[in-house]
Design a protein around this motif. Structure first.
Motif, PDB file in Angstrom:
ATOM      1  N   CYS A  48       6.176  23.066  -4.564  1.00  0.00           N
ATOM      2  CA  CYS A  48       5.964  24.137  -5.316  1.00  0.00           C
ATOM      3  C   CYS A  48       5.214  23.719  -6.466  1.00  0.00           C
ATOM      4  O   CYS A  48       4.799  24.739  -7.135  1.00  0.00           O
ATOM      5  N   ALA A  49       4.337  22.742  -6.341  1.00  0.00           N
ATOM      6  CA  ALA A  49       3.360  22.409  -7.266  1.00  0.00           C
ATOM      7  C   ALA A  49       3.875  22.375  -8.886  1.00  0.00           C
ATOM      8  O   ALA A  49       2.899  22.040  -9.614  1.00  0.00           O
ATOM      9  N   ALA A  50       5.019  22.262  -8.965  1.00  0.00           N
ATOM     10  CA  ALA A  50       5.703  22.397 -10.569  1.00  0.00           C
ATOM     11  C   ALA A  50       5.209  21.054 -10.957  1.00  0.00           C
ATOM     12  O   ALA A  50       5.361  19.741 -10.402  1.00  0.00           O
ATOM     13  N   SER A  51       4.942  20.825 -12.219  1.00  0.00           N
ATOM     14  CA  SER A  51       4.635  19.435 -12.936  1.00  0.00           C
ATOM     15  C   SER A  51       6.148  18.773 -13.120  1.00  0.00           C
ATOM     16  O   SER A  51       6.798  19.210 -13.593  1.00  0.00           O
ATOM     17  N   CYS A  52       6.098  17.368 -12.485  1.00  0.00           N
ATOM     18  CA  CYS A  52       7.396  16.991 -12.327  1.00  0.00           C
ATOM     19  C   CYS A  52       7.043  15.580 -13.047  1.00  0.00           C
ATOM     20  O   CYS A  52       6.287  14.781 -12.868  1.00  0.00           O
ATOM     21  N   THR A  53       7.969  14.721 -13.709  1.00  0.00           N
ATOM     22  CA  THR A  53       8.252  13.612 -14.072  1.00  0.00           C
ATOM     23  C   THR A  53       8.397  12.647 -12.852  1.00  0.00           C
ATOM     24  O   THR A  53       8.960  12.911 -11.860  1.00  0.00           O
ATOM     25  N   VAL A  54       7.740  11.258 -13.046  1.00  0.00           N
ATOM     26  CA  VAL A  54       7.914  10.264 -12.121  1.00  0.00           C
ATOM     27  C   VAL A  54       9.541   9.758 -11.557  1.00  0.00           C
ATOM     28  O   VAL A  54      10.158   9.548 -12.909  1.00  0.00           O
ATOM     29  N   TYR A  55      10.016   9.827 -10.504  1.00  0.00           N
ATOM     30  CA  TYR A  55      11.420   9.431 -10.519  1.00  0.00           C
ATOM     31  C   TYR A  55      11.413   7.819 -10.073  1.00  0.00           C
ATOM     32  O   TYR A  55      12.001   7.196 -10.838  1.00  0.00           O
ATOM     33  N   ASP A  56      10.666   7.350  -9.221  1.00  0.00           N
ATOM     34  CA  ASP A  56      10.317   5.851  -8.864  1.00  0.00           C
ATOM     35  C   ASP A  56       9.051   5.740  -8.091  1.00  0.00           C
ATOM     36  O   ASP A  56       8.131   6.597  -7.865  1.00  0.00           O
ATOM     37  N   HIS A  57       8.651   4.498  -7.904  1.00  0.00           N
ATOM     38  CA  HIS A  57       7.564   4.313  -7.085  1.00  0.00           C
ATOM     39  C   HIS A  57       8.197   3.486  -5.613  1.00  0.00           C
ATOM     40  O   HIS A  57       9.132   2.632  -5.699  1.00  0.00           O
ATOM     41  N   LEU A  58       7.361   3.884  -4.627  1.00  0.00           N
ATOM     42  CA  LEU A  58       7.696   3.085  -3.318  1.00  0.00           C
ATOM     43  C   LEU A  58       6.850   1.777  -3.354  1.00  0.00           C
ATOM     44  O   LEU A  58       6.191   1.530  -4.331  1.00  0.00           O
ATOM     45  N   ALA A  59       7.282   0.968  -2.596  1.00  0.00           N
ATOM     46  CA  ALA A  59       6.772  -0.476  -2.506  1.00  0.00           C
ATOM     47  C   ALA A  59       5.297  -0.228  -2.281  1.00  0.00           C
ATOM     48  O   ALA A  59       4.819   0.740  -1.892  1.00  0.00           O
ATOM     49  N   GLU A  60       4.575  -1.292  -2.695  1.00  0.00           N
ATOM     50  CA  GLU A  60       3.070  -1.358  -2.501  1.00  0.00           C
ATOM     51  C   GLU A  60       2.579  -1.003  -1.108  1.00  0.00           C
ATOM     52  O   GLU A  60       3.058  -1.509  -0.252  1.00  0.00           O
ATOM     53  N   ARG A  61       1.653  -0.060  -0.910  1.00  0.00           N
ATOM     54  CA  ARG A  61       0.951   0.181   0.207  1.00  0.00           C
ATOM     55  C   ARG A  61      -0.369  -0.050   0.413  1.00  0.00           C
ATOM     56  O   ARG A  61      -0.979  -0.085  -0.610  1.00  0.00           O
ATOM     57  N   VAL A  62      -0.855  -0.459   1.436  1.00  0.00           N
ATOM     58  CA  VAL A  62      -2.301  -0.878   1.651  1.00  0.00           C
ATOM     59  C   VAL A  62      -3.196  -0.009   2.421  1.00  0.00           C
ATOM     60  O   VAL A  62      -2.801   0.520   3.494  1.00  0.00           O
ATOM     61  N   TRP A  63      -4.406   0.728   2.075  1.00  0.00           N
ATOM     62  CA  TRP A  63      -5.283   1.315   2.959  1.00  0.00           C
ATOM     63  C   TRP A  63      -6.451   0.670   3.119  1.00  0.00           C
ATOM     64  O   TRP A  63      -7.066   0.272   2.128  1.00  0.00           O
ATOM     65  N   ARG A  64      -6.957   0.788   4.408  1.00  0.00           N
ATOM     66  CA  ARG A  64      -8.258   0.156   4.612  1.00  0.00           C
ATOM     67  C   ARG A  64      -9.310   1.050   4.127  1.00  0.00           C
ATOM     68  O   ARG A  64      -9.125   2.311   4.380  1.00  0.00           O
ATOM     69  N   HIS A  65     -10.416   0.733   3.276  1.00  0.00           N
ATOM     70  CA  HIS A  65     -11.618   1.489   2.911  1.00  0.00           C
ATOM     71  C   HIS A  65     -12.658   1.101   3.644  1.00  0.00           C
ATOM     72  O   HIS A  65     -12.830   0.047   4.360  1.00  0.00           O
ATOM     73  N   LEU A  66     -13.872   1.980   3.207  1.00  0.00           N
ATOM     74  CA  LEU A  66     -15.056   1.463   3.855  1.00  0.00           C
ATOM     75  C   LEU A  66     -15.532  -0.038   3.430  1.00  0.00           C
ATOM     76  O   LEU A  66     -15.226  -0.333   2.138  1.00  0.00           O
ATOM     77  N   ASP A  67     -16.238  -0.630   3.951  1.00  0.00           N
ATOM     78  CA  ASP A  67     -16.366  -1.922   3.674  1.00  0.00           C
ATOM     79  C   ASP A  67     -17.487  -2.037   2.585  1.00  0.00           C
ATOM     80  O   ASP A  67     -18.367  -1.211   2.357  1.00  0.00           O
ATOM     81  N   SER A  68     -17.092  -3.032   1.802  1.00  0.00           N
ATOM     82  CA  SER A  68     -18.185  -3.430   0.466  1.00  0.00           C
ATOM     83  C   SER A  68     -19.167  -4.336   0.948  1.00  0.00           C
ATOM     84  O   SER A  68     -18.826  -5.578   1.149  1.00  0.00           O
ATOM     85  N   CYS A  69     -20.362  -4.234   1.479  1.00  0.00           N
ATOM     86  CA  CYS A  69     -21.096  -5.019   2.356  1.00  0.00           C
ATOM     87  C   CYS A  69     -20.318  -5.637   3.448  1.00  0.00           C
ATOM     88  O   CYS A  69     -19.898  -4.688   4.231  1.00  0.00           O
ATOM     89  N   GLN A  70     -20.228  -6.870   3.362  1.00  0.00           N
ATOM     90  CA  GLN A  70     -19.746  -7.305   4.726  1.00  0.00           C
ATOM     91  C   GLN A  70     -18.114  -7.564   4.567  1.00  0.00           C
ATOM     92  O   GLN A  70     -17.645  -8.057   5.295  1.00  0.00           O
ATOM     93  N   PHE A  71     -17.849  -7.163   3.330  1.00  0.00           N
ATOM     94  CA  PHE A  71     -16.354  -7.661   2.987  1.00  0.00           C
ATOM     95  C   PHE A  71     -15.468  -6.313   3.240  1.00  0.00           C
ATOM     96  O   PHE A  71     -15.708  -5.089   3.046  1.00  0.00           O
ATOM     97  N   LEU A  72     -14.410  -6.752   4.057  1.00  0.00           N
ATOM     98  CA  LEU A  72     -13.262  -5.814   4.345  1.00  0.00           C
ATOM     99  C   LEU A  72     -12.764  -5.148   3.114  1.00  0.00           C
ATOM    100  O   LEU A  72     -12.406  -6.113   2.455  1.00  0.00           O
ATOM    101  N   THR A  73     -12.549  -3.873   2.920  1.00  0.00           N
ATOM    102  CA  THR A  73     -12.134  -3.506   1.628  1.00  0.00           C
ATOM    103  C   THR A  73     -10.735  -2.741   1.624  1.00  0.00           C
ATOM    104  O   THR A  73     -10.715  -1.920   2.418  1.00  0.00           O
ATOM    105  N   TYR A  74      -9.788  -3.122   0.924  1.00  0.00           N
ATOM    106  CA  TYR A  74      -8.448  -2.583   1.035  1.00  0.00           C
ATOM    107  C   TYR A  74      -8.194  -1.855  -0.602  1.00  0.00           C
ATOM    108  O   TYR A  74      -8.605  -2.672  -1.676  1.00  0.00           O
TER     109      TYR A  74
END
Ligand code: ZN
Length: 416
Positions: A48-74
């Motif tokens: 509903c797009a209502a502005s709400c307070t944070v309830y909690d956080h899920l465990a850390e997640r990781v996303w692969r992003h575009l490489d930084s030069c030859q470095f795999l970037t997460y």
């Protein structure tokens, strides 16, 4: 510029998200970018797009992003969940990735561009991801594109079968004739194969189909009749398929006559099969002289060929009335030709005549579907076989579906 600020800009992160820490692992050639938001941040409820307070956080997640030069970037973050008074506890949308994806939007864009240009194996190598991950990215792109496309029915559809392997395995293709895109890929080539396509639409929507090009395949004919209102006036049997049937008749006449002639030591028709299959205007110059010579002989095959070539002219008429008059003359000629294969083909065409003559209302052929069919053959070849049928379908939609494959938030944004 400091590493944190650099990545803040490179990732295009906006409030409330900031780069908290960047770790460079020289041994593994990894860059790990940790992203977080300040305490007390409010997020919009995804429902509903209502502005709400944070309830909690899920465990850390990781996303692969575009490489930084030859470095795999997460990119690392803990996705927040809000508590909406109306919708309860909900995970908020993250600006850099789609829910459920293990890649950032920008990585997905690059992957889509590579998958369009190279085969899955090569794209996976360049992206340094597994074959399965590359497939998954392709599948997500197709699902996203098909969902974004909506449920409009094309005004003109083409139906064609596609042979996919030795041993008579087929798929059914439905294409949008005007957009030249594959709309649907079904298993087999039965009435049910087609019914599954029509099932996605209401009867009112299906009434909006104005014309259907198809071959004289009984299962497709009954499939259209069962689902599309007034299908009888909309179906147009493809003229090239009809000419192919009649061409087969000519070939049978040739085979029989050649056998008889050979018994008398006459080799006139030896190696002439393809000469009789050309249309008059497509005859290669090299074959022309020989063809002209045998065409004028007193051969049954020459008469069958003349019948075939004459029929081709029917589609050139401007009006239905003249085409009908032509047909009557041609049918008389063919059925009095004393050439059994041609008589049989004439009767076949006659049985299907109403939906051959609909051509004069709609003026369509199956050329678009056939064109897509050969494009699919290229997709199939390039992939060197598919692990399963579903993968193949995904690849067809990916390459021939005319879909917007990119994540919504980065549509048309190019990666350099
Ligand atoms: Zn809500």
């Amino acid at each position: 510029m400091e590493g944190k600020e650099l990545y803040q800009n490179l990732l295009g992160l906006n409030e409330p998200w900031t780069v908290e820490r960047v770790d460079l692992d020289m041994a593994k050639l990894h860059v790990d970018v940790h992203v977080a938001h300040p305490a007390g941040t409010r997020f919009a409820c995804p429902d509903c797009a209502a502005s709400c307070t944070v309830y909690d956080h899920l465990a850390e997640r990781v996303w692969r992003h575009l490489d930084s030069c030859q470095f795999l970037t997460y990119l690392h973050a803990r996705p927040p969940r809000i508590s909406c008074p109306e919708h309860g506890v909900r995970q908020v949308g993250l600006p850099w990735a789609e829910q459920g994806s293990r890649f950032t939007h920008l990585f997905e864009v690059l992957a889509i561009e590579l998958l369009q240009a190279a085969n899955v194996k090569r794209a996976a190598q360049i992206l340094r991801i597994s074959w399965d991950q590359a497939w998954h990215l392709m599948e997500r792109a197709v699902l996203r594109g098909r969902a974004a496309k909506g449920a409009a029915v094309p005004r003109q559809i083409g139906i064609d079968e596609k042979a996919i392997a030795k041993g008579h395995q087929y798929m059914t293709l439905v294409c949008d004739r005007q957009a030249a895109t594959v709309e649907y890929v079904g298993e087999g080539r039965t009435q049910e194969s087609l019914a599954a396509y029509f099932a996605a639409y209401s009867r009112e929507q299906l009434a909006g189909i104005e014309a259907i090009s198809l071959d004289m395949w009984p299962a497709y004919i009954s499939g259209c009749k069962a689902h599309v209102p007034q299908a009888q006036e909309k179906m147009v049997f493809d003229r090239f398929h009809i000419m192919q049937h009649v061409g087969n008749g000519v070939d049978r006449v040739r085979k029989e006559e050649h056998k008889t002639l050979l018994q008398q030591g006459d080799e006139t028709l030896k190696r002439s099969k393809y000469l009789w299959l050309y249309s008059a205007e497509n005859m290669p110059a090299a074959a022309r002289a020989r063809f002209d010579q045998i065409k004028h002989g007193n051969l049954k095959t020459a008469r069958a060929w003349a019948l075939k070539e004459s029929l081709r002219g029917m589609w050139a008429y401007q009006s239905l009335g003249w085409a009908k008059r032509f047909w009557k003359r041609w049918y008389f000629w063919a059925t009095h030709s004393r050439l059994p294969p041609m008589i049989e083909k004439a009767k076949l065409v006659a049985r299907h005549l109403p939906n051959i003559l609909t051509y004069f209302n709609h003026r369509i052929t199956n050329a678009v579907a056939e064109g897509l069919n050969s494009k699919i053959a290229t997709v199939q070849k390039r992939a060197c076989g598919f692990r399963n049928r579903d993968n193949f379908k995904i690849a067809i939609y990916f390459h021939c579906g005319g879909l917007d494959l990119y994540p919504a938030s980065v549509t048309h944004r190019k990666v350099c």
